[in-house]
Design an enzyme around this catalytic site. Structure first.
Site, PDB file in Angstrom:
ATOM      1  N   ASP A 160     -24.195 -28.129 -47.756  1.00 45.50           N
ATOM      2  CA  ASP A 160     -24.844 -26.895 -47.282  1.00 45.50           C
ATOM      3  C   ASP A 160     -24.315 -26.505 -45.899  1.00 45.50           C
ATOM      4  OD1 ASP A 160     -26.621 -24.759 -47.470  1.00 45.50           O
ATOM      5  OD2 ASP A 160     -28.268 -25.860 -46.544  1.00 45.50           O
ATOM      6  N   ASN A 195     -23.364 -30.729 -58.723  1.00 40.41           N
ATOM      7  CA  ASN A 195     -23.177 -31.716 -59.779  1.00 40.41           C
ATOM      8  C   ASN A 195     -22.656 -32.995 -59.140  1.00 40.41           C
ATOM      9  OD1 ASN A 195     -23.914 -30.139 -62.079  1.00 40.41           O
ATOM     10  ND2 ASN A 195     -21.980 -29.026 -61.855  1.00 40.41           N
ATOM     11  N   LYS A 228     -21.013 -36.329 -59.560  1.00 32.76           N
ATOM     12  CA  LYS A 228     -20.193 -36.900 -60.631  1.00 32.76           C
ATOM     13  C   LYS A 228     -19.932 -38.393 -60.461  1.00 32.76           C
ATOM     14  CE  LYS A 228     -17.887 -32.572 -61.799  1.00 32.76           C
ATOM     15  NZ  LYS A 228     -18.075 -32.642 -63.258  1.00 32.76           N
ATOM     16  N   ARG A 284     -24.855  -8.053 -50.211  1.00 34.75           N
ATOM     17  CA  ARG A 284     -25.332  -9.044 -49.231  1.00 34.75           C
ATOM     18  C   ARG A 284     -25.109 -10.471 -49.699  1.00 34.75           C
ATOM     19  NH1 ARG A 284     -31.200  -8.025 -49.259  1.00 34.75           N
ATOM     20  NH2 ARG A 284     -31.257  -9.710 -47.737  1.00 34.75           N
ATOM     21  N   LYS A 285     -24.627 -10.641 -50.915  1.00 31.05           N
ATOM     22  CA  LYS A 285     -24.499 -11.988 -51.489  1.00 31.05           C
ATOM     23  C   LYS A 285     -23.095 -12.556 -51.285  1.00 31.05           C
ATOM     24  CE  LYS A 285     -26.032 -10.552 -55.499  1.00 31.05           C
ATOM     25  NZ  LYS A 285     -26.479 -10.523 -56.914  1.00 31.05           N
TER      26      LYS A 285
HETATM   27  C1  LIG Z   1     -28.160 -22.620 -37.256  1.00 25.25           C
HETATM   28  C2  LIG Z   1     -27.057 -22.263 -38.146  1.00 25.25           C
HETATM   29  C3  LIG Z   1     -25.755 -22.712 -37.690  1.00 25.25           C
HETATM   30  C4  LIG Z   1     -24.615 -22.209 -38.492  1.00 25.25           C
HETATM   31  C5  LIG Z   1     -24.109 -23.237 -39.409  1.00 25.25           C
HETATM   32  C6  LIG Z   1     -24.739 -23.125 -40.696  1.00 25.25           C
HETATM   33  C7  LIG Z   1     -24.765 -24.429 -41.372  1.00 25.25           C
HETATM   34  C8  LIG Z   1     -26.145 -24.784 -41.828  1.00 25.25           C
HETATM   35  C9  LIG Z   1     -26.490 -24.130 -43.128  1.00 25.25           C
HETATM   36  C10 LIG Z   1     -27.919 -24.420 -43.453  1.00 25.25           C
HETATM   37  C11 LIG Z   1     -28.519 -23.222 -44.070  1.00 25.25           C
HETATM   38  C12 LIG Z   1     -29.937 -23.492 -44.458  1.00 25.25           C
HETATM   39  O1  LIG Z   1     -30.365 -24.583 -44.542  1.00 25.25           O
HETATM   40  S1  LIG Z   1     -30.887 -22.180 -44.747  1.00 25.25           S
HETATM   41  C13 LIG Z   1     -32.415 -22.892 -45.127  1.00 25.25           C
HETATM   42  C14 LIG Z   1     -32.723 -22.926 -46.610  1.00 25.25           C
HETATM   43  N1  LIG Z   1     -32.862 -21.582 -47.092  1.00 25.25           N
HETATM   44  C15 LIG Z   1     -33.985 -20.880 -46.866  1.00 25.25           C
HETATM   45  O2  LIG Z   1     -34.969 -21.329 -46.298  1.00 25.25           O
HETATM   46  C16 LIG Z   1     -33.990 -19.470 -47.412  1.00 25.25           C
HETATM   47  C17 LIG Z   1     -35.340 -19.071 -47.980  1.00 25.25           C
HETATM   48  N2  LIG Z   1     -35.196 -17.829 -48.749  1.00 25.25           N
HETATM   49  C18 LIG Z   1     -35.237 -16.644 -48.118  1.00 25.25           C
HETATM   50  O3  LIG Z   1     -35.544 -16.528 -46.912  1.00 25.25           O
HETATM   51  C19 LIG Z   1     -34.958 -15.432 -48.957  1.00 25.25           C
HETATM   52  O4  LIG Z   1     -35.184 -15.709 -50.318  1.00 25.25           O
HETATM   53  C20 LIG Z   1     -33.515 -14.944 -48.770  1.00 25.25           C
HETATM   54  C21 LIG Z   1     -33.290 -14.500 -47.302  1.00 25.25           C
HETATM   55  C22 LIG Z   1     -32.479 -15.987 -49.153  1.00 25.25           C
HETATM   56  C23 LIG Z   1     -33.303 -13.727 -49.678  1.00 25.25           C
HETATM   57  O5  LIG Z   1     -34.421 -12.851 -49.531  1.00 25.25           O
HETATM   58  P1  LIG Z   1     -34.230 -11.297 -49.358  1.00 25.25           P
HETATM   59  O6  LIG Z   1     -33.475 -11.002 -48.112  1.00 25.25           O
HETATM   60  O7  LIG Z   1     -35.578 -10.688 -49.526  1.00 25.25           O
HETATM   61  O8  LIG Z   1     -33.254 -10.900 -50.530  1.00 25.25           O
HETATM   62  P2  LIG Z   1     -33.601 -10.652 -52.077  1.00 25.25           P
HETATM   63  O9  LIG Z   1     -33.798  -9.196 -52.226  1.00 25.25           O
HETATM   64  O10 LIG Z   1     -34.619 -11.582 -52.579  1.00 25.25           O
HETATM   65  O11 LIG Z   1     -32.204 -11.088 -52.715  1.00 25.25           O
HETATM   66  C24 LIG Z   1     -31.016 -10.429 -52.379  1.00 25.25           C
HETATM   67  C25 LIG Z   1     -30.068 -10.626 -53.544  1.00 25.25           C
HETATM   68  O12 LIG Z   1     -29.837 -12.034 -53.704  1.00 25.25           O
HETATM   69  C26 LIG Z   1     -30.273 -12.467 -54.989  1.00 25.25           C
HETATM   70  N3  LIG Z   1     -30.889 -13.763 -54.864  1.00 25.25           N
HETATM   71  C27 LIG Z   1     -31.775 -14.171 -53.931  1.00 25.25           C
HETATM   72  N4  LIG Z   1     -32.112 -15.451 -54.113  1.00 25.25           N
HETATM   73  C28 LIG Z   1     -31.427 -15.873 -55.182  1.00 25.25           C
HETATM   74  C29 LIG Z   1     -31.347 -17.109 -55.886  1.00 25.25           C
HETATM   75  N5  LIG Z   1     -32.022 -18.163 -55.520  1.00 25.25           N
HETATM   76  N6  LIG Z   1     -30.516 -17.167 -56.953  1.00 25.25           N
HETATM   77  C30 LIG Z   1     -29.793 -16.093 -57.342  1.00 25.25           C
HETATM   78  N7  LIG Z   1     -29.823 -14.911 -56.724  1.00 25.25           N
HETATM   79  C31 LIG Z   1     -30.653 -14.787 -55.670  1.00 25.25           C
HETATM   80  C32 LIG Z   1     -31.274 -11.399 -55.448  1.00 25.25           C
HETATM   81  O13 LIG Z   1     -31.352 -11.327 -56.850  1.00 25.25           O
HETATM   82  C33 LIG Z   1     -30.647 -10.142 -54.866  1.00 25.25           C
HETATM   83  O14 LIG Z   1     -29.552  -9.771 -55.679  1.00 25.25           O
HETATM   84  P3  LIG Z   1     -29.208  -8.228 -55.979  1.00 25.25           P
HETATM   85  O15 LIG Z   1     -30.444  -7.627 -56.592  1.00 25.25           O
HETATM   86  O16 LIG Z   1     -28.885  -7.633 -54.639  1.00 25.25           O
HETATM   87  O17 LIG Z   1     -28.038  -8.288 -56.914  1.00 25.25           O
END
Ligand SMILES: CCCCCCCCCCCC(=O)SCCNC(=O)CCNC(=O)[C@H](O)C(C)(C)COP(=O)(O)OP(=O)(O)OC[C@H]1O[C@@H](n2cnc3c(N)ncnc32)[C@H](O)[C@@H]1OP(=O)(O)O
Length: 242
Positions: free
Chosen positions: A161, A183, A185, A206-207
């Protein structure tokens, strides 16, 4: 998309939203070149060799550092905390400021940099604008054990991630992980070094879709394969507070 964002990073030099420890191509990781006061401990660059790094990790680090000499690859420095500018930038994407209160954020530090040296996540990431890919060299320490003698699946998910997330940030700016599919393996031996190769597959609105593989140093063993979906956030509209 990856090309244009990397080009933008080169041109602007100081993007508003930076991946962990990202520095403008060509700039030096200043913090890595001197000793640190207690106030500056959060600014120590951890993406450089330390005594816990084994031979494989050092060798790969040297190989990729060599690739950086002509500018085609960049090492990403890495800190316990993001820079103030990045935190501020992220704050603008939250509706509810209670999630970002000073007393909470002052104690915060990056999960992957929260272990004592050699016990947890030892890693360094390199990014190639030319090859359009990100590589993470990772050595999982003894405190990341899952099945006896092997890395915990959650630890593998974490470093996957982190690597794909950094690639997504370079591509799209402020993003969050929406989906991570792994996955497993083969089990990864504890304290071994693996190479995580990730690439941008496509951007749809946005994806941001990114895939990656986790392999042994000799590339003979494919440990894991993963696909990630990151969604680009829009200021004060995306994250629903609970
Ligand atoms: C410090 C950093 C350092 C920088 C370094 C970074 C490295 C560290 C990385 C760690 C990152 C993390 O841990 S992040 C932490 C874990 N993740 C989270 O907590 C996220 C929780 N979820 C959310 O906040 C929300 O669901 C979002 C922001 C992801 C999306 O919400 P939204 O903005 O309202 O968007 P939404 O309309 O729902 O979706 C937009 C489009 O994406 C699609 N979509 C949304 N979710 C999904 C899904 N699970 N599977 C498939 N498709 C999806 C929708 O169908 C839609 O497609 P369409 O209709 O447009 O086609």
């Amino acid at each position: 998309m990856l090309r244009s964002c990397a080009a933008r990073l080169r041109t602007l030099g100081a993007p508003r939203w930076l991946p962990e420890g990202w520095r403008a191509p060509g700039s030096e990781p200043r913090a890595a070149q001197r000793s640190f006061s207690s106030e500056e401990v959060f600014h120590k660059d951890y993406a450089v060799p330390n005594p816990s790094w084994n031979k494989d990790l050092r060798l790969l680090f040297d190989q990729f550092t060599k690739k950086c000499e002509d500018g085609s690859w960049k090492r990403l420095s890495s800190y316990k905390r993001g820079c103030a500018l990045r935190v501020k930038d992220f704050q603008t994407h939250f509706l509810d400021p209670k999630h970002m209160k000073e007393e909470q954020t002052s104690k915060a530090q990056l999960f992957t940099r929260s272990f004592d040296e050699g016990l947890g996540f030892e890693y360094v990431m390199f990014y190639s604008d030319v090859e359009k890919r990100m590589v993470c060299l990772f050595q999982g320490g003894p405190h990341l054990e899952g099945a006896p003698g092997f890395l915990h699946g959650g630890a593998i998910a974490t470093i996957v991630d982190t690597t794909t997330g950094t690639c997504a940030v370079i591509t799209g700016g402020v993003v969050m992980t929406a989906n991570l599919n792994i996955n497993y393996k083969r089990p990864v031996p504890l304290c071994s070094v693996v190479v995580i190769n990730c690439q941008l597959d496509k951007v749809e609105g946005r994806k941001i879709f990114i895939s990656c593989s986790v392999q042994s140093v000799d590339e003979k063993t494919l440990y894991s394969e993963a696909t990630s979906l990151f969604v680009k956030l829009e200021p004060k509209s995306d994250i629903k507070s609970c």
